[in-house]
Design a protein around this motif. Sequence first.
Motif, PDB file in Angstrom:
ATOM      1  N   VAL A  96       0.836  -1.206   0.000  1.00 31.62           N
ATOM      2  CA  VAL A  96       0.000   0.000   0.000  1.00 31.62           C
ATOM      3  C   VAL A  96       0.867   1.252   0.000  1.00 31.62           C
ATOM      4  O   VAL A  96       0.643   2.199  -0.781  1.00 31.62           O
ATOM      5  N   LEU A  97       1.881   1.279   0.885  1.00 29.90           N
ATOM      6  CA  LEU A  97       2.746   2.458   0.961  1.00 29.90           C
ATOM      7  C   LEU A  97       3.636   2.610  -0.273  1.00 29.90           C
ATOM      8  O   LEU A  97       3.954   3.732  -0.684  1.00 29.90           O
ATOM      9  N   LEU A  98       4.037   1.484  -0.885  1.00 33.35           N
ATOM     10  CA  LEU A  98       4.895   1.536  -2.074  1.00 33.35           C
ATOM     11  C   LEU A  98       4.156   2.100  -3.277  1.00 33.35           C
ATOM     12  O   LEU A  98       4.785   2.607  -4.212  1.00 33.35           O
ATOM     13  N   THR A  99       2.844   2.053  -3.250  1.00 28.80           N
ATOM     14  CA  THR A  99       2.050   2.577  -4.371  1.00 28.80           C
ATOM     15  C   THR A  99       2.332   4.055  -4.596  1.00 28.80           C
ATOM     16  O   THR A  99       2.376   4.540  -5.743  1.00 28.80           O
ATOM     17  N   ALA A 145      -4.631   3.110   8.362  1.00 28.94           N
ATOM     18  CA  ALA A 145      -3.608   4.149   8.478  1.00 28.94           C
ATOM     19  C   ALA A 145      -2.707   4.168   7.247  1.00 28.94           C
ATOM     20  O   ALA A 145      -2.353   5.249   6.738  1.00 28.94           O
ATOM     21  N   ALA A 146      -2.346   2.986   6.735  1.00 26.21           N
ATOM     22  CA  ALA A 146      -1.510   2.930   5.526  1.00 26.21           C
ATOM     23  C   ALA A 146      -2.243   3.501   4.329  1.00 26.21           C
ATOM     24  O   ALA A 146      -1.645   4.209   3.497  1.00 26.21           O
ATOM     25  N   ASP A 147      -3.531   3.226   4.196  1.00 26.04           N
ATOM     26  CA  ASP A 147      -4.317   3.777   3.082  1.00 26.04           C
ATOM     27  C   ASP A 147      -4.361   5.298   3.138  1.00 26.04           C
ATOM     28  O   ASP A 147      -4.222   5.986   2.104  1.00 26.04           O
ATOM     29  N   LEU A 148      -4.566   5.837   4.339  1.00 26.57           N
ATOM     30  CA  LEU A 148      -4.631   7.293   4.468  1.00 26.57           C
ATOM     31  C   LEU A 148      -3.282   7.936   4.171  1.00 26.57           C
ATOM     32  O   LEU A 148      -3.219   9.021   3.559  1.00 26.57           O
ATOM     33  N   ILE A 149      -2.191   7.283   4.582  1.00 35.25           N
ATOM     34  CA  ILE A 149      -0.859   7.819   4.270  1.00 35.25           C
ATOM     35  C   ILE A 149      -0.601   7.776   2.774  1.00 35.25           C
ATOM     36  O   ILE A 149      -0.048   8.718   2.191  1.00 35.25           O
ATOM     37  N   GLU A 150      -1.011   6.694   2.137  1.00 35.72           N
ATOM     38  CA  GLU A 150      -0.776   6.546   0.682  1.00 35.72           C
ATOM     39  C   GLU A 150      -1.569   7.578  -0.111  1.00 35.72           C
ATOM     40  O   GLU A 150      -1.065   8.132  -1.102  1.00 35.72           O
TER      41      GLU A 150
END
Length: 439
Positions: A96-99, A145-150
């Motif tokens: 998710v974050l790598l996106t 949390a990862a989705d919101l950061i991405e």
Amino acid sequence: MPGKPGRPGKPGRPGMRMSVEQPLWRALTAYRVLTLGYALSLYAYAYDDLLHPLGAGAYMAVLTVWTLSTLGRVMSAERCTKRFLAIDLTVAITGVLLTAVVDTQQRIDAGSFTLPSIWTAGSVLAFAVKGGWRWAAVASTLVAAADLIERGTPSRDTLHNVVLIWVASIAIGYVVEVARASERTLARALQIEAATRERERLARDIHDGVLQVLAMVQRRGNQAGGEAAELGRMAGEQEAALRTLITGGPLPEARGADDTLAAGPHDLTTLLAPYASASVTLSAPGTPVLLAPDAAAELTAAVGAALDNVRRHAGAGAHAWILVEDEPDAVLVSVRDDGPGIAEGRLAAAEDEGRLGVAQSIRGRLRDLGGTAVVDSVPGQGTEVELRLPRRAADAPAAPEPVPAVPAVPADAGTAVPAAGEAARAVPVLSEADGSRTA
């Protein structure tokens, strides 16, 4: 097909757990494979639009190898360990974050998919199936949390997806916990049923053999007299104890004269069990009848007083029955005998004469507890004493009160005899001297 027996030393049987969890793990395995294929299709479709397609491809290769190599892990709860779940969730969150690195900001703002796409939900669901809704809540929060950061800034679609996976995973985790509780309840019920059937089988075998022999020894011993009568009495006691055991009644440990009742609720059936004998039959529920210590002790003493009257006034050949009933609002104990009964007006006359066996030892005890004692007798047809203790009084511990000294009782006014099993209390029981009095 029933599961294989579990290894010794481990509670439960794997076969029992398979009935609830195994379909969920199989469904999760299929979900991971299908969502992997979906994520690869989305990657192939958007390959030319990605900012760093090769970097995204490297992650997709890792995701593919990880998914296929860990299929065996997600097929059972034993293999799906905490360490595996942590690594699996890390793989999902990393994707998710790598996106945000391999895709363009324009596509991300437009709501483009993340690299693992809906494969991420499989990791969260694994937490739900393994550990219930609490584990699912933690895992879904980390993914949210990862989705919101991405995304950088939360959008309506992002919040919608976050709430969806949150609710779905927690709901599934809760359902899993309910299913496990139901499975344990069912397993316990089956164990009780099996134990009951075995007890009934043993009871039939014992009744056809041992109990009949003990009864015959008691009968022949009483007929022979002398030392044989003592042997017959002992056989009768063993018969009563064995009959109580095979019918489910508890056999408590004997208490010495200096023993006291421990704190905490007491099982009334356990306290009444010592009264069972060749001439006294005890019938009680299969589950404990729990009372506050003072209430249990006083109710037991009242039963002992009633049985003492049976022994004294109904004759040596009289038989008594104790019936315990645990109702939602009260505990009922009935003591019935097949003696000659009580003449009309005899109880009132005995009380006027100062003989307070029934008035104090039975009715007085129940009155102090907030209950009632009713004596119902028909001359020639026996007597029944019904003791009723409301649940509000049975469950609330009574305040300690000083015990007044008991004056000596003249020989012509009755004899103080402690009831069976009540030696520890040393409470004298006064009974009427009239021969027509029964329990």
